[in-house]
Design a protein around this motif. Structure first.
Motif, PDB file in Angstrom:
ATOM      1  N   GLU A  14       1.313   0.002   8.318  1.00 30.19           N
ATOM      2  CA  GLU A  14       0.172  -0.074   7.404  1.00 30.19           C
ATOM      3  C   GLU A  14       0.637  -0.119   5.949  1.00 30.19           C
ATOM      4  OE1 GLU A  14      -3.671   2.615   6.096  1.00 30.19           O
ATOM      5  OE2 GLU A  14      -2.794   2.945   8.069  1.00 30.19           O
ATOM      6  N   ALA A  15       1.605   0.721   5.592  1.00 27.51           N
ATOM      7  CA  ALA A  15       2.097   0.764   4.215  1.00 27.51           C
ATOM      8  C   ALA A  15       2.804  -0.527   3.825  1.00 27.51           C
ATOM      9  CB  ALA A  15       3.039   1.952   4.026  1.00 27.51           C
ATOM     10  N   LEU A  16       3.501  -1.134   4.780  1.00 33.17           N
ATOM     11  CA  LEU A  16       4.194  -2.392   4.491  1.00 33.17           C
ATOM     12  C   LEU A  16       3.201  -3.517   4.246  1.00 33.17           C
ATOM     13  CD1 LEU A  16       7.099  -2.099   7.044  1.00 33.17           C
ATOM     14  CD2 LEU A  16       7.348  -2.219   4.558  1.00 33.17           C
ATOM     15  N   GLY A  17       2.090  -3.502   4.973  1.00 27.41           N
ATOM     16  CA  GLY A  17       1.019  -4.454   4.757  1.00 27.41           C
ATOM     17  C   GLY A  17       1.413  -5.916   4.899  1.00 27.41           C
ATOM     18  N   ASP A  18       2.414  -6.193   5.725  1.00 28.47           N
ATOM     19  CA  ASP A  18       2.865  -7.577   5.875  1.00 28.47           C
ATOM     20  C   ASP A  18       2.568  -8.155   7.253  1.00 28.47           C
ATOM     21  OD1 ASP A  18       4.727  -6.294   7.455  1.00 28.47           O
ATOM     22  OD2 ASP A  18       6.466  -6.890   6.280  1.00 28.47           O
ATOM     23  N   MET A  37      10.904  -1.928   2.275  1.00 31.35           N
ATOM     24  CA  MET A  37       9.844  -1.179   1.604  1.00 31.35           C
ATOM     25  C   MET A  37      10.215  -0.971   0.138  1.00 31.35           C
ATOM     26  SD  MET A  37       8.127   2.403   2.805  1.00 31.35           S
ATOM     27  CE  MET A  37       6.927   1.646   3.895  1.00 31.35           C
ATOM     28  N   ASP A  38       9.287  -1.332  -0.756  1.00 27.14           N
ATOM     29  CA  ASP A  38       9.550  -1.127  -2.179  1.00 27.14           C
ATOM     30  C   ASP A  38       9.063   0.260  -2.604  1.00 27.14           C
ATOM     31  OD1 ASP A  38       6.758  -1.220  -2.840  1.00 27.14           O
ATOM     32  OD2 ASP A  38       6.858  -3.377  -3.143  1.00 27.14           O
ATOM     33  N   ILE A  40       6.650   1.372  -4.575  1.00 27.61           N
ATOM     34  CA  ILE A  40       5.203   1.640  -4.513  1.00 27.61           C
ATOM     35  C   ILE A  40       4.769   1.841  -3.063  1.00 27.61           C
ATOM     36  CG2 ILE A  40       2.894   0.707  -4.990  1.00 27.61           C
ATOM     37  CD1 ILE A  40       4.491   1.490  -7.502  1.00 27.61           C
ATOM     38  N   GLN A  41       5.255   0.991  -2.172  1.00 26.47           N
ATOM     39  CA  GLN A  41       4.930   1.140  -0.753  1.00 26.47           C
ATOM     40  C   GLN A  41       5.448   2.471  -0.228  1.00 26.47           C
ATOM     41  OE1 GLN A  41       6.920  -2.452   0.456  1.00 26.47           O
ATOM     42  NE2 GLN A  41       4.976  -3.460   0.959  1.00 26.47           N
ATOM     43  N   LEU A  42       6.643   2.859  -0.665  1.00 31.50           N
ATOM     44  CA  LEU A  42       7.235   4.119  -0.216  1.00 31.50           C
ATOM     45  C   LEU A  42       6.388   5.307  -0.666  1.00 31.50           C
ATOM     46  CD1 LEU A  42       9.522   5.651   1.170  1.00 31.50           C
ATOM     47  CD2 LEU A  42      10.775   5.568  -0.992  1.00 31.50           C
ATOM     48  N   ASN A  44       3.183   5.319  -1.400  1.00 30.14           N
ATOM     49  CA  ASN A  44       1.943   5.302  -0.617  1.00 30.14           C
ATOM     50  C   ASN A  44       2.182   5.814   0.802  1.00 30.14           C
ATOM     51  OD1 ASN A  44       0.282   4.330  -2.658  1.00 30.14           O
ATOM     52  ND2 ASN A  44       0.721   2.200  -2.163  1.00 30.14           N
ATOM     53  N   PHE A  45       3.287   5.396   1.402  1.00 35.03           N
ATOM     54  CA  PHE A  45       3.633   5.843   2.746  1.00 35.03           C
ATOM     55  C   PHE A  45       3.818   7.361   2.787  1.00 35.03           C
ATOM     56  CE2 PHE A  45       7.350   6.829   5.517  1.00 35.03           C
ATOM     57  CZ  PHE A  45       6.683   6.791   6.732  1.00 35.03           C
TER      58      PHE A  45
END
Length: 85
Positions: A14-18, A37-38, A40-42, A44-45
């Motif tokens: 879900e966090a990766l959103g790809d 994972m960048d 911002i994604q990290l 959020n995760f």
């Protein structure tokens, strides 16, 4: 930990959103290098993990090795969940 892995993988997907499905993520996949994972994604995760398990992760204890695999990260989360029990 076996119960934790699918939950963590689902949140990662879900966090990766790809469009990747949780089932596509290997237990030993490198969260940063392999999954890409960048920052911002990290963040959020990590917030998703805290919310889902009602824990406050100690980010001072999370080193880069804890992100080298999904399994290693699960161990980190499990140490926080067990501390509450």
């Amino acid at each position: 930990m076996d119960d934790l892995l699918p939950q963590i993988k689902s949140m990662l997907a879900e966090a990766l959103g790809d469009g990747r499905a949780a089932e596509e993520l290997g237990d030993d996949a490198d969260i940063i290098r392999e999954l890409g994972m960048d920052s911002i994604q990290l963040i959020n995760f990590l917030f998703m993990v805290e919310d889902r398990f009602d824990v406050e992760l100690d980010f001072d204890r999370l080193d880069i090795e804890g992100l080298y695999s999904i399994r290693a990260f699960c161990g980190f989360v499990l140490s926080h969940v067990n501390a509450l029990a």
